[in-house]
Design an enzyme around this catalytic site. Structure first.
Site, PDB file in Angstrom:
ATOM      1  N   HIS A 123      -0.522  -3.752  -2.437  1.00 11.36           N
ATOM      2  CA  HIS A 123       0.022  -2.410  -2.641  1.00 11.36           C
ATOM      3  C   HIS A 123       1.031  -2.075  -1.548  1.00 11.36           C
ATOM      4  O   HIS A 123       1.200  -2.793  -0.574  1.00 11.36           O
ATOM      5  CB  HIS A 123      -1.090  -1.347  -2.721  1.00 11.36           C
ATOM      6  CG  HIS A 123      -1.772  -1.028  -1.431  1.00 11.36           C
ATOM      7  ND1 HIS A 123      -2.651   0.013  -1.290  1.00 11.36           N
ATOM      8  CD2 HIS A 123      -1.724  -1.615  -0.205  1.00 11.36           C
ATOM      9  CE1 HIS A 123      -3.102   0.067  -0.055  1.00 11.36           C
ATOM     10  NE2 HIS A 123      -2.557  -0.904   0.621  1.00 11.36           N
ATOM     11  N   CYS A 156       1.828   0.246   6.300  1.00 13.53           N
ATOM     12  CA  CYS A 156       1.437   0.278   4.877  1.00 13.53           C
ATOM     13  C   CYS A 156       2.622   0.544   3.970  1.00 13.53           C
ATOM     14  O   CYS A 156       2.532   0.386   2.750  1.00 13.53           O
ATOM     15  CB  CYS A 156       0.352   1.323   4.652  1.00 13.53           C
ATOM     16  SG  CYS A 156      -1.161   0.892   5.497  1.00 13.53           S
ATOM     17  N   HIS A 176       1.614  -5.543   0.801  1.00 13.77           N
ATOM     18  CA  HIS A 176       0.609  -6.284   1.565  1.00 13.77           C
ATOM     19  C   HIS A 176      -0.681  -6.228   0.775  1.00 13.77           C
ATOM     20  O   HIS A 176      -0.839  -5.391  -0.118  1.00 13.77           O
ATOM     21  CB  HIS A 176       0.431  -5.688   2.974  1.00 13.77           C
ATOM     22  CG  HIS A 176      -0.117  -4.297   2.951  1.00 13.77           C
ATOM     23  ND1 HIS A 176       0.676  -3.193   2.768  1.00 13.77           N
ATOM     24  CD2 HIS A 176      -1.388  -3.832   3.032  1.00 13.77           C
ATOM     25  CE1 HIS A 176      -0.075  -2.101   2.763  1.00 13.77           C
ATOM     26  NE2 HIS A 176      -1.346  -2.456   2.918  1.00 13.77           N
ATOM     27  N   HIS A 189      -5.072  -6.538   0.122  1.00 18.39           N
ATOM     28  CA  HIS A 189      -6.422  -6.241   0.610  1.00 18.39           C
ATOM     29  C   HIS A 189      -7.438  -6.970  -0.255  1.00 18.39           C
ATOM     30  O   HIS A 189      -7.208  -7.203  -1.441  1.00 18.39           O
ATOM     31  CB  HIS A 189      -6.734  -4.750   0.523  1.00 18.39           C
ATOM     32  CG  HIS A 189      -5.946  -3.903   1.473  1.00 18.39           C
ATOM     33  ND1 HIS A 189      -6.258  -3.810   2.809  1.00 18.39           N
ATOM     34  CD2 HIS A 189      -4.864  -3.120   1.273  1.00 18.39           C
ATOM     35  CE1 HIS A 189      -5.395  -2.983   3.384  1.00 18.39           C
ATOM     36  NE2 HIS A 189      -4.531  -2.557   2.481  1.00 18.39           N
ATOM     37  N   ASP A 220      -7.442  -7.159 -10.411  1.00 25.57           N
ATOM     38  CA  ASP A 220      -7.553  -8.371  -9.587  1.00 25.57           C
ATOM     39  C   ASP A 220      -6.268  -9.203  -9.640  1.00 25.57           C
ATOM     40  O   ASP A 220      -5.728  -9.473 -10.718  1.00 25.57           O
ATOM     41  CB  ASP A 220      -8.739  -9.221 -10.051  1.00 25.57           C
ATOM     42  CG  ASP A 220      -9.047 -10.344  -9.074  1.00 25.57           C
ATOM     43  OD1 ASP A 220      -8.935 -10.129  -7.846  1.00 25.57           O
ATOM     44  OD2 ASP A 220      -9.390 -11.454  -9.534  1.00 25.57           O
ATOM     45  N   HIS A 221      -5.784  -9.593  -8.452  1.00 27.58           N
ATOM     46  CA  HIS A 221      -4.539 -10.366  -8.304  1.00 27.58           C
ATOM     47  C   HIS A 221      -3.329  -9.629  -8.874  1.00 27.58           C
ATOM     48  O   HIS A 221      -2.384 -10.261  -9.360  1.00 27.58           O
ATOM     49  CB  HIS A 221      -4.680 -11.769  -8.906  1.00 27.58           C
ATOM     50  CG  HIS A 221      -5.522 -12.678  -8.056  1.00 27.58           C
ATOM     51  ND1 HIS A 221      -6.889 -12.540  -7.972  1.00 27.58           N
ATOM     52  CD2 HIS A 221      -5.202 -13.679  -7.226  1.00 27.58           C
ATOM     53  CE1 HIS A 221      -7.363 -13.436  -7.134  1.00 27.58           C
ATOM     54  NE2 HIS A 221      -6.358 -14.149  -6.658  1.00 27.58           N
ATOM     55  N   GLU A 280     -11.680  -0.818   1.533  1.00 28.10           N
ATOM     56  CA  GLU A 280     -10.354  -1.422   1.627  1.00 28.10           C
ATOM     57  C   GLU A 280     -10.362  -2.484   2.725  1.00 28.10           C
ATOM     58  O   GLU A 280      -9.651  -3.494   2.644  1.00 28.10           O
ATOM     59  CB  GLU A 280      -9.304  -0.359   1.913  1.00 28.10           C
ATOM     60  CG  GLU A 280      -7.896  -0.852   1.721  1.00 28.10           C
ATOM     61  CD  GLU A 280      -6.901   0.299   1.694  1.00 28.10           C
ATOM     62  OE1 GLU A 280      -6.356   0.576   0.623  1.00 28.10           O
ATOM     63  OE2 GLU A 280      -6.700   0.924   2.755  1.00 28.10           O
TER      64      GLU A 280
HETATM   65 NI    NI Z   1      -2.965  -1.265   2.611  1.00 28.59          NI
END
Ligand code: NI
Length: 136
Positions: free
Chosen positions: A15, A34, A40, A42, A80-81, A125
Site C-alpha cells: 500500500h 508510508c 511498500h 506488510h 493477498d498479494h 499491520e
Molecule cells: Ni504501511
C-alpha cells in the site's frame, strides 16, 4: 450462554498512504515513509472473532470451517498479494490505513455472517501495531 470463536488469518499486501487532494509535501509531512510513491508491503495478521449463543444441537457458535472459508473467499482472495491502492476497489478512494482496512474487512464479513452474532476484527499491520474494529 455467549461465547466468542476466533479464527486467525494472514495476507501480504502493498500500500501507499496518501491523499490525492493533498500536495506531495503535505502527504510527506503527515505520512512520511508510508507515502513512498513506489508502495511498500506488510504481512498482515488478522483475527476474526464471532460472538453469539451456542447452538444447542451442534454446540457451535459458528463452524470454524465455515468461518475459515468465508475469510479465505472474501478477504484473502481479495487482498493477498495485491496492491491495495490499485487492485482493490474499496481503496481507490479510501486511504488504506490499518484502520480503514479493518473497517473494509468488517463490512465484507458482516454481510455473510448471521446478524444475531457480533463481529470483531483485529488487524496487525506489524507485530506491534494493530487495530480493532467491532462496527461502532
Ligand atoms: Ni504501511
Amino acid at each position: 450462554m455467549k461465547i466468542t470463536v476466533s479464527r486467525k488469518a494472514h495476507f501480504n499486501a502493498a500500500h501507499r498512504l496518501y491523499r490525492k487532494d493533498w500536495t506531495m509535501e503535505k502527504n510527506q509531512e503527515v505520512f512520511g515513509k508510508c507515502n513512498n510513491p513506489n508502495f511498500h508491503g506488510h504481512n498482515y495478521d488478522l483475527t476474526v472473532s464471532v460472538t453469539g449463543e451456542v447452538d444447542q444441537e451442534t454446540g457451535y457458535v459458528i463452524d470454524t470451517k465455515v468461518l475459515s472459508d468465508l475469510i479465505k473467499l472474501h478477504i484473502e482472495e481479495a487482498f493477498d498479494h495485491k496492491n491495495l491502492n490499485e487492485d482493490v476497489p474499496e481503496f481507490f478512494d479510501l486511504n488504506p490505513t490499518a484502520e480503514h482496512i479493518a473497517f473494509v474487512i468488517w463490512n465484507k464479513l458482516r454481510k455473510v455472517i448471521a446478524l444475531d452474532k457480533e463481529l470483531e476484527i483485529k488487524l496487525y499491520e506489524t507485530p506491534r501495531n494493530f487495530v480493532t474494529y467491532k462496527g461502532n
